[in-house]
Design a protein around this motif. Structure first.
Motif, PDB file in Angstrom:
ATOM      1  N   LEU A  59      49.586  58.251  42.414  1.00 27.98           N
ATOM      2  CA  LEU A  59      48.249  57.842  42.828  1.00 27.98           C
ATOM      3  C   LEU A  59      47.732  56.696  41.959  1.00 27.98           C
ATOM      4  CD1 LEU A  59      45.698  58.216  44.509  1.00 27.98           C
ATOM      5  CD2 LEU A  59      44.989  60.012  42.917  1.00 27.98           C
ATOM      6  N   ILE A  60      47.936  56.828  40.635  1.00 28.48           N
ATOM      7  CA  ILE A  60      47.485  55.769  39.729  1.00 28.48           C
ATOM      8  C   ILE A  60      48.215  54.462  40.035  1.00 28.48           C
ATOM      9  CG2 ILE A  60      47.509  55.018  37.308  1.00 28.48           C
ATOM     10  CD1 ILE A  60      47.055  57.975  36.546  1.00 28.48           C
ATOM     11  N   ASN A  61      49.532  54.547  40.270  1.00 31.13           N
ATOM     12  CA  ASN A  61      50.306  53.345  40.588  1.00 31.13           C
ATOM     13  C   ASN A  61      49.885  52.748  41.915  1.00 31.13           C
ATOM     14  OD1 ASN A  61      51.805  53.538  38.238  1.00 31.13           O
ATOM     15  ND2 ASN A  61      53.424  54.773  39.185  1.00 31.13           N
ATOM     16  N   PHE A  62      49.598  53.635  42.894  1.00 33.51           N
ATOM     17  CA  PHE A  62      49.157  53.152  44.208  1.00 33.51           C
ATOM     18  C   PHE A  62      47.855  52.366  44.092  1.00 33.51           C
ATOM     19  CE2 PHE A  62      46.073  54.072  47.599  1.00 33.51           C
ATOM     20  CZ  PHE A  62      46.645  53.335  48.629  1.00 33.51           C
ATOM     21  N   ILE A  63      46.881  52.940  43.356  1.00 36.84           N
ATOM     22  CA  ILE A  63      45.589  52.264  43.197  1.00 36.84           C
ATOM     23  C   ILE A  63      45.770  50.918  42.505  1.00 36.84           C
ATOM     24  CG2 ILE A  63      43.347  52.383  42.025  1.00 36.84           C
ATOM     25  CD1 ILE A  63      43.436  55.427  42.489  1.00 36.84           C
ATOM     26  N   ALA A  64      46.593  50.906  41.441  1.00 34.25           N
ATOM     27  CA  ALA A  64      46.827  49.652  40.721  1.00 34.25           C
ATOM     28  C   ALA A  64      47.496  48.619  41.621  1.00 34.25           C
ATOM     29  CB  ALA A  64      47.678  49.918  39.492  1.00 34.25           C
ATOM     30  N   ASP A  65      48.512  49.051  42.389  1.00 36.56           N
ATOM     31  CA  ASP A  65      49.205  48.118  43.282  1.00 36.56           C
ATOM     32  C   ASP A  65      48.288  47.640  44.393  1.00 36.56           C
ATOM     33  OD1 ASP A  65      51.481  48.407  41.797  1.00 36.56           O
ATOM     34  OD2 ASP A  65      52.446  49.841  43.144  1.00 36.56           O
ATOM     35  N   TYR A  66      47.505  48.569  44.946  1.00 33.91           N
ATOM     36  CA  TYR A  66      46.613  48.221  46.053  1.00 33.91           C
ATOM     37  C   TYR A  66      45.604  47.167  45.629  1.00 33.91           C
ATOM     38  CZ  TYR A  66      43.482  48.883  50.051  1.00 33.91           C
ATOM     39  OH  TYR A  66      42.721  48.685  51.165  1.00 33.91           O
ATOM     40  N   LYS A  67      45.109  47.303  44.408  1.00 38.70           N
ATOM     41  CA  LYS A  67      44.078  46.372  43.931  1.00 38.70           C
ATOM     42  C   LYS A  67      44.661  45.022  43.542  1.00 38.70           C
ATOM     43  CE  LYS A  67      40.496  47.806  41.675  1.00 38.70           C
ATOM     44  NZ  LYS A  67      39.598  48.386  40.656  1.00 38.70           N
ATOM     45  N   HIS A  68      45.972  44.917  43.346  1.00 40.80           N
ATOM     46  CA  HIS A  68      46.531  43.674  42.855  1.00 40.80           C
ATOM     47  C   HIS A  68      47.600  43.057  43.761  1.00 40.80           C
ATOM     48  CE1 HIS A  68      44.729  45.414  39.194  1.00 40.80           C
ATOM     49  NE2 HIS A  68      44.494  44.162  38.891  1.00 40.80           N
ATOM     50  N   GLU A  69      47.929  43.719  44.848  1.00 43.36           N
ATOM     51  CA  GLU A  69      48.925  43.154  45.745  1.00 43.36           C
ATOM     52  C   GLU A  69      48.331  42.034  46.594  1.00 43.36           C
ATOM     53  OE1 GLU A  69      50.663  46.190  48.140  1.00 43.36           O
ATOM     54  OE2 GLU A  69      52.430  46.343  46.856  1.00 43.36           O
ATOM     55  N   LYS A  70      49.124  40.994  46.796  1.00 49.33           N
ATOM     56  CA  LYS A  70      48.711  39.889  47.664  1.00 49.33           C
ATOM     57  C   LYS A  70      49.276  40.150  49.062  1.00 49.33           C
ATOM     58  CE  LYS A  70      48.614  35.744  45.814  1.00 49.33           C
ATOM     59  NZ  LYS A  70      49.032  34.379  45.367  1.00 49.33           N
ATOM     60  N   TYR A 128      34.686  47.093  43.706  1.00 47.76           N
ATOM     61  CA  TYR A 128      35.128  47.833  44.883  1.00 47.76           C
ATOM     62  C   TYR A 128      36.025  47.001  45.799  1.00 47.76           C
ATOM     63  CZ  TYR A 128      31.308  50.862  43.388  1.00 47.76           C
ATOM     64  OH  TYR A 128      30.477  51.670  42.653  1.00 47.76           O
ATOM     65  N   GLN A 129      36.358  45.796  45.376  1.00 48.76           N
ATOM     66  CA  GLN A 129      37.154  44.917  46.213  1.00 48.76           C
ATOM     67  C   GLN A 129      38.640  45.083  45.918  1.00 48.76           C
ATOM     68  OE1 GLN A 129      36.036  43.419  48.653  1.00 48.76           O
ATOM     69  NE2 GLN A 129      34.394  41.985  48.283  1.00 48.76           N
ATOM     70  N   PRO A 130      39.470  45.291  46.938  1.00 44.79           N
ATOM     71  CA  PRO A 130      40.911  45.123  46.734  1.00 44.79           C
ATOM     72  C   PRO A 130      41.189  43.683  46.289  1.00 44.79           C
ATOM     73  CG  PRO A 130      40.464  46.214  48.827  1.00 44.79           C
ATOM     74  CD  PRO A 130      39.146  45.726  48.305  1.00 44.79           C
ATOM     75  N   TRP A 131      42.245  43.505  45.540  1.00 44.75           N
ATOM     76  CA  TRP A 131      42.518  42.193  44.969  1.00 44.75           C
ATOM     77  C   TRP A 131      42.704  41.130  46.051  1.00 44.75           C
ATOM     78  CZ3 TRP A 131      46.462  38.512  44.640  1.00 44.75           C
ATOM     79  CH2 TRP A 131      46.313  37.571  43.621  1.00 44.75           C
ATOM     80  N   ARG A 132      43.331  41.515  47.175  1.00 46.75           N
ATOM     81  CA  ARG A 132      43.557  40.537  48.240  1.00 46.75           C
ATOM     82  C   ARG A 132      42.236  39.994  48.783  1.00 46.75           C
ATOM     83  NH1 ARG A 132      43.962  45.539  50.509  1.00 46.75           N
ATOM     84  NH2 ARG A 132      42.722  45.878  52.396  1.00 46.75           N
ATOM     85  N   VAL A 133      41.205  40.878  48.875  1.00 50.34           N
ATOM     86  CA  VAL A 133      39.900  40.450  49.377  1.00 50.34           C
ATOM     87  C   VAL A 133      39.235  39.511  48.379  1.00 50.34           C
ATOM     88  CG1 VAL A 133      37.588  41.209  50.076  1.00 50.34           C
ATOM     89  CG2 VAL A 133      39.602  42.539  50.747  1.00 50.34           C
ATOM     90  N   GLN A 134      39.302  39.860  47.091  1.00 48.49           N
ATOM     91  CA  GLN A 134      38.697  39.003  46.079  1.00 48.49           C
ATOM     92  C   GLN A 134      39.376  37.639  46.039  1.00 48.49           C
ATOM     93  OE1 GLN A 134      35.937  40.223  44.313  1.00 48.49           O
ATOM     94  NE2 GLN A 134      35.701  38.024  43.929  1.00 48.49           N
ATOM     95  N   TYR A 135      40.693  37.624  46.248  1.00 50.74           N
ATOM     96  CA  TYR A 135      41.446  36.362  46.244  1.00 50.74           C
ATOM     97  C   TYR A 135      40.967  35.452  47.373  1.00 50.74           C
ATOM     98  CZ  TYR A 135      45.468  33.200  46.102  1.00 50.74           C
ATOM     99  OH  TYR A 135      46.266  32.090  46.010  1.00 50.74           O
ATOM    100  N   VAL A 136      40.859  35.996  48.584  1.00 52.98           N
ATOM    101  CA  VAL A 136      40.406  35.205  49.734  1.00 52.98           C
ATOM    102  C   VAL A 136      38.931  34.831  49.583  1.00 52.98           C
ATOM    103  CG1 VAL A 136      40.007  35.258  52.234  1.00 52.98           C
ATOM    104  CG2 VAL A 136      42.141  36.179  51.279  1.00 52.98           C
ATOM    105  N   LEU A 137      38.115  35.782  49.120  1.00 51.16           N
ATOM    106  CA  LEU A 137      36.683  35.519  48.933  1.00 51.16           C
ATOM    107  C   LEU A 137      36.464  34.353  47.979  1.00 51.16           C
ATOM    108  CD1 LEU A 137      33.669  36.325  49.245  1.00 51.16           C
ATOM    109  CD2 LEU A 137      34.025  37.925  47.363  1.00 51.16           C
TER     110      LEU A 137
END
Length: 321
Positions: free
Chosen positions: A84-95, A289-298
């Motif tokens: 779960l911890i790895n999933f959250i970390a990957d989800y927030k930083h995956e492009k 609260y933003q996934p990394w992909r959203v912050q990247y595009v934003l």
């Protein structure tokens, strides 16, 4: 009651390491904890459960029958927690994944024409562009944030105060019509609007009318004018098309009429009246609260829009509703 039993991840980790080392001292060394603290965690767990996990001898610890049965569950729980911890970390930083941007008709077109292709190295991010024209009363009551939305660009503030609203620029809005319309239906000032066919915007409807706001040139005095007409549109681009065909007066941002004004297809009705101002606003969730992909595009979209808005030279691309 056993149904209220709460298992702490640290306790489970301690049990797992003790079982692997058969020693509280060795477990403490591996965990970087004081031996007394490891003993206390184990003792507290056994007291709450009401069962012994280890048999203690002078030489080593061994699992009890309960401990043997418990250990697979402990390790499975720790593995799931780690996943779960790895999933959250990957989800927030995956492009990768989808980012959904909502905006009025003209803004969506503008993003597709001038902005999206400038996002550098988007990886496997999928960008979904959707049209969101304001509903009735959203100007005054606040705009709703669609469930699948990541970024909303609009002319109103959000209803949800937990969202971030970042003003990109202010747009001047005033009345325009075709030369042909004004030749047939002359108008001298906003007081005459009551006698004209005004092209209405659905989101601004109040009692089958729109309220258009003007202030006199060089003055801070503002007056509201109730206007009516035979045509109602849900976006300004459609209203502009009707105005080009001599069907009435439209209330629109100057920036969305750059081409029409340059070529004389539409002209201001009141050159000496100051405009109403609208805020072009980007709405999004707070950064934490933003996934990394959203912050990247934003970040890419907002930086591009701000750079283009800052270019005041004639001929810069127009942005409209």
């Amino acid at each position: 009651m056993m149904s209220n039993l709460q298992l702490k991840p640290r306790e489970l980790k301690i049990i797992s390491v003790i079982a692997a080392t058969h020693s509280i001292g060795d477990a403490a060394a591996l965990l970087g904890m004081a031996q007394a603290n490891v003993s206390k965690y184990l003792s507290d767990f056994e007291t709450r459960v009401g069962l012994k996990v280890f048999e203690r001898t002078t030489r080593q610890l061994s699992l009890t029958q309960f401990g043997e049965a418990l250990l697979p569950y402990v390790n499975a729980s720790l593995d799931k927690n780690s996943q779960l911890i790895n999933f959250i970390a990957d989800y927030k930083h995956e492009k990768r994944g989808k980012v959904t941007i909502y905006a009025p008709t003209g803004i969506v077109t503008y993003l597709a024409r001038y902005v999206i292709h400038k996002i550098e190295d988007p990886g496997d991010i999928h960008i979904s562009l959707k049209t969101y024209n304001l509903d009735s009363n959203e100007f005054s009551e606040g705009v709703s944030f669609p469930d699948d939305c990541d970024i909303l660009i609009t002319y109103a503030q959000p209803k949800d105060e937990n969202l971030v609203a970042s003003i990109l620029t202010k747009y001047s809005v005033t009345a325009f019509a075709s030369k042909e319309y004004l030749q047939i239906h002359p108008i001298s000032g906003p007081d005459d609007l009551i006698n004209h066919s005004c092209i209405l915007i659905d989101s601004m409807l109040v009692d089958d009318a729109n309220i258009w706001r003007f202030r006199a040139h060089g003055s801070e005095d503002v007056c509201d004018y109730k206007v009516t007409g035979n045509y109602i549109c849900d976006n300004t681009q459609t209203a502009l098309e009707l105005a080009r065909n001599n069907l009435g007066i439209v209330f629109a941002p100057k920036e969305s009429l750059r081409k029409e004004l340059t070529h004389g297809m539409l002209v201001p009705c009141f050159p000496h009246q100051e405009e109403w101002w609208l805020d072009l606003t980007a709405i999004f969730r707070k950064r934490e609260y933003q996934p990394w992909r959203v912050q990247y595009v934003l970040d890419a979209v907002l930086n591009c829009l701000r750079q283009q808005i800052a270019q005041a030279a004639p001929g810069r691309p127009e942005m409209g509703d």
